[in-house]
Scaffold this active site. Structure first.
Site, PDB file in Angstrom:
ATOM      1  N   LEU A 170       9.183   1.132  13.763  1.00 21.81           N
ATOM      2  CA  LEU A 170       8.070   0.875  14.694  1.00 21.81           C
ATOM      3  C   LEU A 170       8.117   0.357  16.245  1.00 21.81           C
ATOM      4  O   LEU A 170       7.554   1.203  16.915  1.00 21.81           O
ATOM      5  CB  LEU A 170       6.780   0.148  13.702  1.00 21.81           C
ATOM      6  CG  LEU A 170       6.063   0.448  13.266  1.00 21.81           C
ATOM      7  CD1 LEU A 170       4.712   0.308  12.503  1.00 21.81           C
ATOM      8  CD2 LEU A 170       5.352   2.433  13.017  1.00 21.81           C
ATOM      9  N   ILE A 179       0.828  -1.176   0.037  1.00 18.58           N
ATOM     10  CA  ILE A 179       0.030   0.264   0.024  1.00 18.58           C
ATOM     11  C   ILE A 179       1.101   1.051  -0.004  1.00 18.58           C
ATOM     12  O   ILE A 179       0.886   2.526  -0.740  1.00 18.58           O
ATOM     13  CB  ILE A 179      -0.744   0.012   1.117  1.00 18.58           C
ATOM     14  CG1 ILE A 179      -1.744  -0.823   1.284  1.00 18.58           C
ATOM     15  CG2 ILE A 179      -2.150   1.679   1.667  1.00 18.58           C
ATOM     16  CD1 ILE A 179      -2.832  -1.403   2.886  1.00 18.58           C
ATOM     17  N   ALA A 180       1.835   1.332   0.848  1.00 15.93           N
ATOM     18  CA  ALA A 180       2.937   2.978   1.112  1.00 15.93           C
ATOM     19  C   ALA A 180       3.725   2.924  -0.748  1.00 15.93           C
ATOM     20  O   ALA A 180       3.480   4.191  -1.080  1.00 15.93           O
ATOM     21  CB  ALA A 180       3.881   2.419   1.865  1.00 15.93           C
ATOM     22  N   ALA A 223       2.505   1.287   7.641  1.00 16.47           N
ATOM     23  CA  ALA A 223       2.961   0.172   8.336  1.00 16.47           C
ATOM     24  C   ALA A 223       2.918   0.174   9.413  1.00 16.47           C
ATOM     25  O   ALA A 223       1.847   0.845  10.405  1.00 16.47           O
ATOM     26  CB  ALA A 223       4.932   0.666   8.508  1.00 16.47           C
ATOM     27  N   LYS A 239      -5.768  -4.533  14.935  1.00 11.51           N
ATOM     28  CA  LYS A 239      -5.887  -3.376  14.200  1.00 11.51           C
ATOM     29  C   LYS A 239      -7.330  -2.624  15.571  1.00 11.51           C
ATOM     30  O   LYS A 239      -7.159  -0.939  14.867  1.00 11.51           O
ATOM     31  CB  LYS A 239      -6.331  -3.003  12.644  1.00 11.51           C
ATOM     32  CG  LYS A 239      -5.682  -4.728  11.974  1.00 11.51           C
ATOM     33  CD  LYS A 239      -4.321  -3.686  11.942  1.00 11.51           C
ATOM     34  CE  LYS A 239      -4.873  -2.396  11.091  1.00 11.51           C
ATOM     35  NZ  LYS A 239      -3.417  -1.913  10.997  1.00 11.51           N
ATOM     36  N   PRO A 293      -9.582  -0.191   4.803  1.00 10.90           N
ATOM     37  CA  PRO A 293      -9.579  -0.549   3.841  1.00 10.90           C
ATOM     38  C   PRO A 293     -10.194  -1.955   4.108  1.00 10.90           C
ATOM     39  O   PRO A 293     -10.202  -3.225   5.034  1.00 10.90           O
ATOM     40  CB  PRO A 293      -8.361  -1.100   3.113  1.00 10.90           C
ATOM     41  CG  PRO A 293      -7.557  -0.997   4.931  1.00 10.90           C
ATOM     42  CD  PRO A 293      -7.437  -0.065   5.060  1.00 10.90           C
TER      43      PRO A 293
END
Length: 341
Positions: A63, A14-15, A83, A159, A184
């Site tokens: 991270l 995605i990034a 990320a 998430k 998403p």
């Protein structure tokens, strides 16, 4: 006016497409990578779509630690925080992914607030807006999934808790920084260059005929290119500050996805299964194939979802799922051919 945007996790699926979208709109991008050796690979992947010139730079940050984030934020106008641990192998410990996802998110937000960043757009997941099973409610941005649901897999649990923590932090943070989250569904679409297939392993597995029968599973498909555009739109739209946006297109059963592959690829999709596995057998197989565990609670269910908010506020217009699936498959086939030539 051109901006400088920080994109976390520059090696990701995605990034990468977010970087391409930003560059196409004339912005400069700084992206984080954990290993400086990956810079050349990212440049090559982005360069397959657009020549970044001197508008793409890199920062080394992870991270799991504070080092590098203040420097990465310096001089940036906005942040796309993408990320996150994927959790594709579905660890048995339901908390295994919580700390990396939640603590990493809070680390980004603290650095963004300290740097005076205008807005952070964070990639969450549609699962965070899933209503209770059997409630009859439609998935929408007003819904929050229950992170303590014992049937929830570790990835989705992480998430939910990461996004919850993000909103809680921003509610108490002082400064000009605003948060927007993007939720998403199943993200498919073409790889960048010969990139990794980690995020589209479902399509790769179908092409490989593994397992040899299909799951009784429905997926709400979103094209990675449409998702990237939505992230960038959310970064700059004034009314998007402080909002959640579901990012999903068509919902298809796995047998429908298999049919699209077979019809669109012909002989190249000869291994794609056509028969559906009984759900009871899937639960047995999942004991030996960890990546199947995250789907066990979804077998046989097709949940109603609404992307009306993203359509109305940001002009989200997802392309047909057939195009997304076939473009994804074509890129996977091309990547494999390049690796074996």
């Amino acid at each position: 006016m051109s901006k400088t945007i920080l994109v976390t996790g520059g090696t990701g699926f995605i990034a990468g497409w977010c970087i391409v979208d930003l560059l196409r709109r004339g912005h400069a991008v700084r992206t984080t990578i954990r290993n400086p050796a990956r810079e050349a690979l990212v440049r090559a992947a982005i360069g397959a779509q657009i020549d970044p010139g001197d508008r793409l730079s890199f920062a080394i940050a992870d991270l799991t630690g504070d080092a590098g984030w203040a420097a990465a934020m310096m001089g940036c106008d906005g942040v796309l925080h993408i990320a996150s641990p994927l959790g594709r192998e579905a660890p048995r410990d339901r908390d295994a992914l919580v700390a990396p996802a939640r603590d990493g998110t809070l680390r980004i937000l603290r650095a963004a607030v300290a740097a005076g960043i205008d807005r952070v757009v964070m990639t969450s997941a549609a699962a965070t807006a899933r209503p209770p099973r059997g409630s009859g409610l439609v998935s929408s941005e007003t819904v929050w999934a229950d992170a303590e649901d014992p049937r929830l897999d570790p990835y989705r649990r992480s998430k939910i808790l990461a996004e919850r923590a993000a909103w809680d932090f921003m509610a108490s943070a002082a400064g000009q920084t605003a948060l927007t989250t993007i939720l998403p569904g199943a993200v498919f679409g073409p790889l960048l260059g010969n990139g990794e297939a980690a995020s589209v392993w479902v399509i790769q597995a179908l092409l490989d005929g593994k397992p040899p029968r299909l799951l009784d599973l429905a997926l709400s498909v979103v094209d990675v290119r449409d998702l990237a555009a939505l992230h960038v739109d959310a970064l700059f739209a004034p009314d998007a500050a402080g909002q959640r946006f579901l990012a999903m297109g068509e919902t298809l059963w796995m047998k429908d996805i298999a049919g699209i592959l077979r019809a669109g690829l012909g002989a190249r999709a000869a291994k794609v299964p056509t028969q559906v596995l009984p759900n009871a057998l899937v639960r047995v197989i999942a004991l030996f194939l960890p990546r199947l565990r995250m789907f066990l609670g979804d077998l046989g269910q097709r949940r109603p979802v609404s992307n009306d908010k993203a359509r109305q506020m940001l002009g989200f217009a997802p392309r047909p799922a057939r195009e997304t699936i076939l473009d994804c498959a074509e890129s996977l086939l091309a990547s494999r051919a390049a690796q074996t030539s």
